[in-house]
Write a protein that holds these residues in place. Sequence first.
Motif, PDB file in Angstrom:
ATOM      1  N   UNK A   1      52.587  56.872   8.546  1.00 11.72           N
ATOM      2  CA  UNK A   1      53.939  56.821   9.125  1.00 11.72           C
ATOM      3  C   UNK A   1      54.093  55.763  10.200  1.00 11.72           C
ATOM      4  N   UNK A   2      52.994  55.158  10.667  1.00 16.98           N
ATOM      5  CA  UNK A   2      53.064  54.298  11.844  1.00 16.98           C
ATOM      6  C   UNK A   2      52.814  52.838  11.488  1.00 16.98           C
ATOM      7  N   UNK A   3      53.757  51.958  11.745  1.00 11.58           N
ATOM      8  CA  UNK A   3      53.574  50.532  11.446  1.00 11.58           C
ATOM      9  C   UNK A   3      52.369  49.969  12.191  1.00 11.58           C
ATOM     10  N   UNK A   4      51.652  49.078  11.524  1.00 12.74           N
ATOM     11  CA  UNK A   4      50.499  48.452  12.154  1.00 12.74           C
ATOM     12  C   UNK A   4      49.208  49.208  11.998  1.00 12.74           C
ATOM     13  N   UNK A   5      49.265  50.431  11.466  1.00 17.23           N
ATOM     14  CA  UNK A   5      48.048  51.201  11.256  1.00 17.23           C
ATOM     15  C   UNK A   5      47.297  51.490  12.533  1.00 17.23           C
ATOM     16  N   UNK A   6      45.973  51.691  12.394  1.00 15.66           N
ATOM     17  CA  UNK A   6      45.117  52.072  13.521  1.00 15.66           C
ATOM     18  C   UNK A   6      43.956  51.081  13.588  1.00 15.66           C
ATOM     19  N   UNK A   7      44.161  49.986  14.280  1.00 16.75           N
ATOM     20  CA  UNK A   7      43.254  48.837  14.203  1.00 16.75           C
ATOM     21  C   UNK A   7      42.008  48.983  15.060  1.00 16.75           C
ATOM     22  N   UNK A   8      40.942  48.313  14.615  1.00 16.40           N
ATOM     23  CA  UNK A   8      39.767  48.038  15.443  1.00 16.40           C
ATOM     24  C   UNK A   8      39.910  46.615  15.960  1.00 16.40           C
ATOM     25  N   UNK A   9      39.749  46.442  17.277  1.00 10.20           N
ATOM     26  CA  UNK A   9      39.956  45.125  17.873  1.00 10.20           C
ATOM     27  C   UNK A   9      38.801  44.760  18.802  1.00 10.20           C
ATOM     28  N   UNK A  10      38.556  43.472  18.895  1.00  8.03           N
ATOM     29  CA  UNK A  10      37.604  42.927  19.862  1.00  8.03           C
ATOM     30  C   UNK A  10      38.380  42.194  20.949  1.00  8.03           C
ATOM     31  N   UNK A  11      38.073  42.518  22.199  1.00  7.77           N
ATOM     32  CA  UNK A  11      38.701  41.852  23.344  1.00  7.77           C
ATOM     33  C   UNK A  11      37.647  40.961  23.983  1.00  7.77           C
ATOM     34  N   UNK A  12      37.884  39.662  23.965  1.00  8.72           N
ATOM     35  CA  UNK A  12      36.874  38.707  24.431  1.00  8.72           C
ATOM     36  C   UNK A  12      37.472  37.777  25.482  1.00  8.72           C
ATOM     37  N   UNK A  13      37.032  37.991  26.717  1.00  3.59           N
ATOM     38  CA  UNK A  13      37.477  37.159  27.852  1.00  3.59           C
ATOM     39  C   UNK A  13      39.004  37.077  27.938  1.00  3.59           C
ATOM     40  N   UNK A  14      39.628  38.227  27.850  1.00  2.00           N
ATOM     41  CA  UNK A  14      41.076  38.310  28.013  1.00  2.00           C
ATOM     42  C   UNK A  14      41.412  38.153  29.496  1.00  2.00           C
ATOM     43  N   UNK A  15      42.172  37.151  29.832  1.00  2.37           N
ATOM     44  CA  UNK A  15      42.552  36.894  31.220  1.00  2.37           C
ATOM     45  C   UNK A  15      43.966  37.433  31.465  1.00  2.37           C
ATOM     46  N   UNK A  16      44.062  38.322  32.428  1.00  2.00           N
ATOM     47  CA  UNK A  16      45.338  38.958  32.738  1.00  2.00           C
ATOM     48  C   UNK A  16      45.664  38.719  34.207  1.00  2.00           C
ATOM     49  N   UNK A  17      46.839  38.171  34.518  1.00  3.15           N
ATOM     50  CA  UNK A  17      47.221  37.998  35.924  1.00  3.15           C
ATOM     51  C   UNK A  17      47.166  39.324  36.675  1.00  3.15           C
ATOM     52  N   UNK A  18      46.752  39.274  37.929  1.00  2.00           N
ATOM     53  CA  UNK A  18      46.581  40.492  38.725  1.00  2.00           C
ATOM     54  C   UNK A  18      47.869  41.287  38.837  1.00  2.00           C
ATOM     55  N   UNK A  19      49.019  40.606  38.826  1.00  2.00           N
ATOM     56  CA  UNK A  19      50.278  41.337  38.973  1.00  2.00           C
ATOM     57  C   UNK A  19      50.705  42.050  37.687  1.00  2.00           C
ATOM     58  N   UNK A  20      49.884  41.929  36.628  1.00  2.00           N
ATOM     59  CA  UNK A  20      50.147  42.692  35.413  1.00  2.00           C
ATOM     60  C   UNK A  20      49.275  43.939  35.318  1.00  2.00           C
ATOM     61  N   UNK A  21      48.587  44.272  36.408  1.00  2.00           N
ATOM     62  CA  UNK A  21      47.905  45.559  36.455  1.00  2.00           C
ATOM     63  C   UNK A  21      48.948  46.656  36.607  1.00  2.00           C
ATOM     64  N   UNK A  22      48.784  47.725  35.873  1.00  2.00           N
ATOM     65  CA  UNK A  22      49.688  48.863  35.952  1.00  2.00           C
ATOM     66  C   UNK A  22      49.175  49.810  37.031  1.00  2.00           C
ATOM     67  N   UNK A  23      49.927  49.913  38.111  1.00  2.00           N
ATOM     68  CA  UNK A  23      49.492  50.773  39.206  1.00  2.00           C
ATOM     69  C   UNK A  23      48.368  50.151  40.011  1.00  2.00           C
ATOM     70  N   UNK A  24      47.427  50.994  40.456  1.00  2.00           N
ATOM     71  CA  UNK A  24      46.352  50.565  41.336  1.00  2.00           C
ATOM     72  C   UNK A  24      45.015  50.504  40.607  1.00  2.00           C
ATOM     73  N   UNK A  25      44.131  49.614  41.063  1.00  2.00           N
ATOM     74  CA  UNK A  25      42.785  49.514  40.492  1.00  2.00           C
ATOM     75  C   UNK A  25      42.042  50.829  40.689  1.00  2.00           C
ATOM     76  N   UNK A  26      41.318  51.240  39.655  1.00  2.00           N
ATOM     77  CA  UNK A  26      40.517  52.452  39.729  1.00  2.00           C
ATOM     78  C   UNK A  26      41.263  53.732  39.448  1.00  2.00           C
ATOM     79  N   UNK A  27      42.585  53.654  39.204  1.00  2.00           N
ATOM     80  CA  UNK A  27      43.404  54.852  38.992  1.00  2.00           C
ATOM     81  C   UNK A  27      43.760  55.068  37.520  1.00  2.00           C
ATOM     82  N   UNK A  28      43.132  54.304  36.629  1.00  2.00           N
ATOM     83  CA  UNK A  28      43.508  54.352  35.221  1.00  2.00           C
ATOM     84  C   UNK A  28      43.353  55.708  34.569  1.00  2.00           C
ATOM     85  N   UNK A  29      42.301  56.459  34.926  1.00  2.03           N
ATOM     86  CA  UNK A  29      42.109  57.771  34.314  1.00  2.03           C
ATOM     87  C   UNK A  29      43.236  58.720  34.722  1.00  2.03           C
TER      88      UNK A  29
END
Length: 397
Positions: free
Chosen positions: A214-242
Amino acid sequence: MSGIGMAAAQDLARKVETFVREVVAPYEQDPRRDHHGAPTDALVHELREKARAAGVLTPHIMPDGGHLTQRETAVVLAASGLSPLGPLACNTAAPDEGNMYLLGKVGDAALRERFLKPMVEGHARSAFFMTEPAELQGAGSDPSMMITTCRKDGNHWVINGTKCFITGADGAQVGIVMARSEEADSAGGACMFLVDLPDPAIRIDHVPNTIDSSMPGGHATVTIENLRVPADQMLGQAGEGFKYAQIRLSPARLSHCMRWLGACQRANEIASDYANRRMAFGKPLIDHEGVGFMLAENLIDLKQAELMIDWCASVLDTGSLGTAESSMSKVAVSEALMRVADRCVQVMGGTGVTDKTIVEQVFREIRAFRIYDGPTEVHKWSLAKKIKRDWKQAHAH
């Protein structure tokens, strides 16, 4: 959470129901499907434009950006679930609905404008990158096992790891990536990041064929390699992800229950219609006790599931994370709906296992639902731990 009131929510749900039954359901035999049977983005786009015209696109989020209460959301999402295509058409489907909820709760104004707005408007699909491969001993039902890492590099964070069963990753425009911080000041906690997709640093390795479709795109396996993300694209605060994951997961588990309740209500309608029309041994199937009793049991399970959803929604509406309540509801509702879907197939016999109706798809989807957002056994284990913890506290003195 103020919402719009239950009377208005029920009116909205009836509007959604009419749209799903009259406009969406005829698309259930549309051939625009991918290699494992999921609707293509072209089909989703067409349906969303019809939902936009009908005034039922993203109905659980109000024009001012506020969210319906969980009890109000329940009746609206159940109505959208009356067809497997309904949540996609109305923009109430997983993982987008849960991701929108999380961004609305945790994202700052800039992140909401950039990432949340196109999702709410139905222009962008999203993916939540948390689960990791079992063969790597990565995070699954236990997010604390996360092995994907992130480290600071100037004004960016660099992320490396492998993720799996990432629903909708193929074709998504917005990603929420979860990784364990290597920085001392975040005490090894998890972080979440908003990313634009596709990104060359996020490689889709494989999209497996799965029991659900039922879901477009299926359920993929992905490799993340040296993904650079600007600090202001962090959601919330560091260490609070759980902590943020729990903000998302408790209502998201319940949202699954809401949508699939609608699907099973429709499957039961189809099976009941079949049993009243189909003759066998001189009388309609419904008059044979073995068939009639199965449909009676369906009514009981559907009503119990509805009541369980409403109870859990009421708890979440108090502002509680409702972890135990959502676990109980996930177990009770997914198991009840599995019984309903199975009986619908059984009542319809050979027709029930064909794609002539949505009944066989609902059966497949509900079987997968028993695993989504934590399998039944994990939630029971979590509840058993709570029983032990509560007992120890009660007998501490």
